[in-house]
Structures are given as C-alpha cells and as structure tokens.
Design an enzyme around this catalytic site. Structure first.
Site, PDB file in Angstrom:
ATOM      1  N   TYR A 104      13.708 -44.374 -21.801  1.00  9.83           N
ATOM      2  CA  TYR A 104      13.787 -44.308 -23.385  1.00  9.83           C
ATOM      3  C   TYR A 104      12.366 -44.157 -23.696  1.00  9.83           C
ATOM      4  CZ  TYR A 104      15.617 -44.194 -27.777  1.00  9.83           C
ATOM      5  OH  TYR A 104      16.083 -43.763 -29.116  1.00  9.83           O
ATOM      6  N   LYS A 175      19.673 -43.711 -25.501  1.00 13.27           N
ATOM      7  CA  LYS A 175      20.017 -44.990 -26.328  1.00 13.27           C
ATOM      8  C   LYS A 175      21.426 -45.505 -25.508  1.00 13.27           C
ATOM      9  CE  LYS A 175      18.686 -46.478 -30.262  1.00 13.27           C
ATOM     10  NZ  LYS A 175      17.313 -46.434 -30.937  1.00 13.27           N
ATOM     11  N   ASP A 247      18.365 -40.525 -35.420  1.00 15.15           N
ATOM     12  CA  ASP A 247      17.371 -39.411 -35.513  1.00 15.15           C
ATOM     13  C   ASP A 247      17.689 -38.265 -36.694  1.00 15.15           C
ATOM     14  OD1 ASP A 247      15.583 -41.172 -34.177  1.00 15.15           O
ATOM     15  OD2 ASP A 247      15.310 -40.013 -32.398  1.00 15.15           O
ATOM     16  N   ASP A 270      18.059 -46.124 -36.794  1.00 15.23           N
ATOM     17  CA  ASP A 270      16.568 -45.926 -37.373  1.00 15.23           C
ATOM     18  C   ASP A 270      16.566 -46.629 -38.734  1.00 15.23           C
ATOM     19  OD1 ASP A 270      15.870 -43.715 -35.208  1.00 15.23           O
ATOM     20  OD2 ASP A 270      17.618 -42.679 -36.558  1.00 15.23           O
ATOM     21  N   ASN A 418       6.859 -44.198 -33.493  1.00 17.61           N
ATOM     22  CA  ASN A 418       7.041 -43.766 -31.915  1.00 17.61           C
ATOM     23  C   ASN A 418       6.726 -42.427 -31.913  1.00 17.61           C
ATOM     24  OD1 ASN A 418       7.780 -46.185 -30.524  1.00 17.61           O
ATOM     25  ND2 ASN A 418       9.661 -46.218 -31.776  1.00 17.61           N
TER      26      ASN A 418
END
Length: 565
Positions: A104, A175, A247, A270, A418
């Site tokens: 990940y 994920k 996302d 998120d 990130n």
C-alpha cells in the site's frame, strides 16, 4: 477473551488439474499433499517435495529480498497474490511492518501511475461508461457469490497524485489486502472495483499502453447516473454488502457519501477513516499530555473533504468532552490555498461553510494581510495541533513550525498527505525545528529520526488502524449502516491501545505487529455500538465476540475433498 483453536473443516471443491493451480483462492502450489495430488489430477504437475506453508513463505521471503526497488517488490507480491492468495497473506503477515508500505502507501502510488505498464493479470471488476447498460451482467460474472466488502474508486484523486484513470485500481486492490492482512476478512469475501469514466490525464490519453477508456471524464448528471446504476446493481447482487468509496475527487466524494450512506452500508475512508484514525491519535496524544482534546487549538492546512471530515469528527469528540458546538467550532481553523476560511469568503463548498471563522472575531489579530495565510493563523491562534492534508510538499516551513513552537512547548504536528513526496514537512525537519519537542505523526511511513543522539520514533497515522476493524465489526454484527457513533467508538478504542498513554513512553499509536489485536478490539466496539444504535441485531457480548472470532480468517491451508460441479 480466550479462544480455542480447532482444526478447520475440509473444503469440498470441484476443480482439478491445471484449473485448480490457476485458482488463486484455492491453489496451494507445492503444499498439496500426496493424497490431494492423486485425487485432484495433480500428480506430475508439481515438484516431488510436499512443503508446508512456512517453507513456501521462507522461499518467497528470500526471493523478495532479492529485489532492489520497492516497485519491483510490489510487482513480485502482487504476482504471488494472483497465484496463491493464502501464501501471499501468510508472507505479508510474517513481515507486515516491512511489506505494508510495499503493498500500500507509498509504493502503491507508483504502481497506480504505472498500472498499464506493469499489468500482469486481471483482478477485480472494471466497469467502463460504455458498458453502463450491462452492469448487472458484469457483476454476475464475478465468480465469488458471497462478496461482503467492495472497495470502489473512479481513479480521479489517487493519493496526492491526481487523476490516474483505471490505474486507480491499485488502490482498491491494496486496500482490500489490508482488510485481510490486518482485519482477518477472508479474501474470498472481497472485491476491488474501478469505475472507468474516462480520464482528464492527457499523459494517459496519449499513452499507447493505457488500458482504460480513452475519453475525457464524464461529469455532472451523466456521472451521477452512472454511479447510481452501479450502486443499484450492487444492491441487487449483494444486498448486505459493505461498500467503501475510495479516492474520489473532492467535488464528488462528499455528495456520494451523503447520498448513499443511508441507502447502503457504506463509508468513505478518505473522509471518515482518515478522520477516525486522526481523532484516535489526537485523543491519545492529549491524554498522554494530561489534557483533553477539547482544550486544544487546532489548525488545518487543507480544507478539502478529508480535512473537513477530520475537523467535523474533532468537533464531535470535543462536544462529547463537554464543549458546546459553538465553542468546539471556534477551536478549529481551516486554511486552504485562498487562506483562512471565513464567513466572508465566497464560493465555499457546503461542507466548508460550516467550518468558517467569523471575521468579527478576528479583528484583534496581528496582521495587515487581507488574505490570512497559514503563518498569520499560527501566529495569532497559537495552536497546539497542526494538521496537514493539503497534498502539497513543503508547506510546513521552518518559520511556521518555529512560530508554533514559540507558543507551544510540545506541539503536535501531523503532516498527513500521501505519498511521502507530498508530505507538508519531513519528521526530521519538524523535530529539528522544535528542538526535539514535537510529537509527530505522518500519513506515510517514515524511519525514526535521530537528532542530537536521541532516537524519535515516528507514528504513522495510517487508516489501516481503523478500516479493517470497522469492516470486521460490520460483518460480525451484521450492521446495515455505519453511523458516526460507530466511527467514534473506533477512534476511542484506538486511543485506548496507545503505548504512550498506557506505558508513558513509546509511540502514540500501537506497533503494526499488534494491528490484528487492535482490529479485533475495534470490531467489537463497532459491533457493540451498531447494536446500541439499532443498525444491528442485539446479541450478548459473548455472541458478538464469537462472531468476530468465527469471521477472522487465517492464512492456513485446509484439506481438500473432491466433489462434482
């Protein structure tokens, strides 16, 4: 609660020969027993020696160490996953701290950017806009009938890398790998999905290797109608599914969550997962300092859906600690690229409008600027906590961090963007600029910082502390929805497992080696809260714990028995 270990029941399967070896969920490779090789037409198709899964994992670990780059390690692990899933998860669980950043963040970002280049084998479901009228047929093609968790993306806002088109599929795959490795959810229950609605990334559109629909992204009513077709098809195929949005761009993330969270068991990691792990971290950090979160002033850099989601959860937590809503909101300051969000700022999104500061309350501020910058805010607010979710590197400057430290002896600084290339400031710099006094938690993994001969471990504020446990709790309890209170219970449980709180030293978050323990505890808390909220059938605590144990999958081979199709 102690659990007894019992031998897993045999599996009755209809596949044999090369077909069985090509089935990742069932393939054992060299671990098929002599009897199984005979019964499943595998004799002569495998080397003579029958190995244990640990022997296989040791060989795979040696091979893994031979790769020099993180992306090559990622490709190697994905190849094992697509060949033998049980071995993949045994290997990952044996080396979780080493391999989590590879499967990940941050490595998955590079894998998404190079998705079409490094593509080996299909995994999951790709639903393109031209195929929108075949949605039911597409989902019927999924061979696993008992899917319980879907992670879906449209690839528009992949980490801090922007529009990656169908390359975003790397995120649902990664994920769901963590749902299994950290939360014990069987890989047979998981399904990654990408909604291919085109891409506005010109580099991808010009790439002859790009495997997605070569078309600008559909938007507005066309887009929302397409997503709705998908949701309705999922509900028809798997009515009790847990659906995680992943996302999506800011303009779509909150509207989709708002629209569907009461229609289907769903959440946006998120927004809600990031908020839950951040609040859990802040609760623990505040307790370690002998205070409460409600006593802190908090400044955000980044006022998108993720930042505002965290802010709202902080406000809810500080209200639980005794503040009024108005007082709780006055403690939170949101800064975006246009400056501090105020009640005179035009064109705010609905979720931003609730987080503005009133200009009448800022008249005494020491500044001559019309646009209030992050430095202006830090200088006047004198915050205890600074959180970065901007997706832009280097915005926590030395001047800003030193200004914060001037008024706060032990600042909490959380650059959460990130991947690592987008972090607002490195832990090394933050530690140096605060003379070793900052408590730092990051979104991506960082090595410990050595400053003036002292080692400072850096906690990773990783959503993997939260979402696997939520998923396990939803499955075990049969929850039909994910409520705000369930997310709060996850944050509180995470804080209770803080080594810094419990031992007076160490990291503010548990070690990754303990993440399954944390996930089980979160699952219990989430399941219990679901029952209290009326979105799950009430059972005894013992029954809920047993359901968690029963649903916690382990990467172990089971005996196979032959049956006909």
């Amino acid at each position: 609660m102690e659990t007894t270990t019992k031998k897993a029941r045999s599996l009755y399967i209809p596949y044999a020969g090369p077909v069985l070896l090509e089935f990742p969920l069932l393939n054992k490779g060299s671990a098929f027993s002599v009897e199984e090789r005979r019964n499943f037409n595998l004799s002569g198709l495998l080397p003579e020696v029958v190995e244990s899964i640990e022997e296989q994992a040791e060989r795979a670990w040696l091979q893994y160490q031979g790769f020099k780059t993180e992306i090559d390690k990622h490709i190697y692990l994905r190849n094992i996953q697509d060949t033998n899933e049980t071995l993949f998860y045994r290997l990952v669980q044996n080396h979780l701290e080493e391999m989590m950043p590879v499967i990940y963040t941050p490595t998955v970002g590079a894998a998404c950017e190079r998705f079409s280049e490094i593509y080996r084998r299909a995994r999951g479901v790709f639903i393109s806009y031209p195929n929108r009228h075949n949605m039911d047929d597409i989902l019927q093609n999924v061979p696993n009938h008992n899917i319980k968790v879907i992670v879906v993306t449209d690839g528009e806002r992949i980490l801090g890398l922007g529009d990656q088109g169908i390359g975003g599929m790397g995120i649902p795959i990664g994920k769901l790998s963590l749902y299994t490795a950290c939360g014990g959810i069987s890989p047979a229950y998981t399904l990654p999905v990408v909604l291919d609605v085109g891409t506005n990334n010109q580099q991808l559109l010009n790439d002859p290797l790009y495997m997605g629909w070569r078309h600008p992204r559909i938007t507005d009513n066309e887009y929302y109608a397409f997503v709705d077709e998908f949701i309705q098809a999922v509900k028809q195929r798997w009515p009790d599914i847990l659906l995680q949005f992943e996302d999506f761009a800011q303009k779509n993330a909150m509207p989709l969550l708002t629209r569907y969270r009461d229609e289907i068991c769903s959440f946006n990691d998120d927004i809600q997962g990031t908020a839950a792990v951040t609040v859990g971290t802040l609760i623990a950090a505040s307790r370690a300092a002998g205070s409460q979160l409600s006593e802190q002033k908090i400044v955000f850099l980044g006022a998108g859906s993720a930042g505002c989601g965290i802010a709202e959860q902080i406000i809810a937590q500080t209200q639980r600690e005794g503040l009024s809503e108005d007082a709780a909101r006055q403690n939170v300051f949101m800064v975006d690229r246009f400056g501090l969000l105020t009640d005179r700022m035009p064109n705010l999104l609905p979720f931003q409008a609730k987080l503005v500061q009133k200009c009448d309350n800022l008249q005494h501020w020491d500044t001559e600027n019309d646009v209030l910058s992050l430095l202006d805010v830090v200088r006047n607010v004198k915050p205890d906590i600074l959180i970065g979710v901007s997706g832009q590197t280097g915005l926590f400057t030395e001047e800003i961090i030193r200004e914060m430290h001037k008024h706060c002896p032990r600042p909490i600084v959380m650059p959460l963007s990130n991947p690592t290339s987008r972090v607002e400031a490195t832990p090394q710099d933050i530690i140096a600029w605060t003379e070793g006094n900052a408590l730092v938690a990051t979104g991506s993994p960082f090595s410990p910082v050595i400053w003036k001969d002292k080692v400072y471990p850096i906690a990773q504020c990783n959503n993997a502390y939260i979402f696997p446990g939520i998923g396990l709790g939803v499955i075990a309890s049969g929850a039909s929805r994910i409520t705000d209170e369930m997310l709060m219970s996850a944050s509180e449980t995470l804080a209770k497992h803080s080594p810094l709180v419990n031992n007076g030293e160490g990291l503010v978050l548990p070690a990754l080696k303990d993440i399954q323990v944390v996930s089980r505890a979160i699952a219990f808390a989430v399941g219990k809260m679901a029952q209290q909220q009326g979105v799950a059938v009430k059972t005894s605590a013992e029954a809920l714990q047993q359901a968690i144990d029963d649903n916690f999958w382990k990467p172990e081979y089971r005996d196979y028995r032959r049956t006909s199709i």
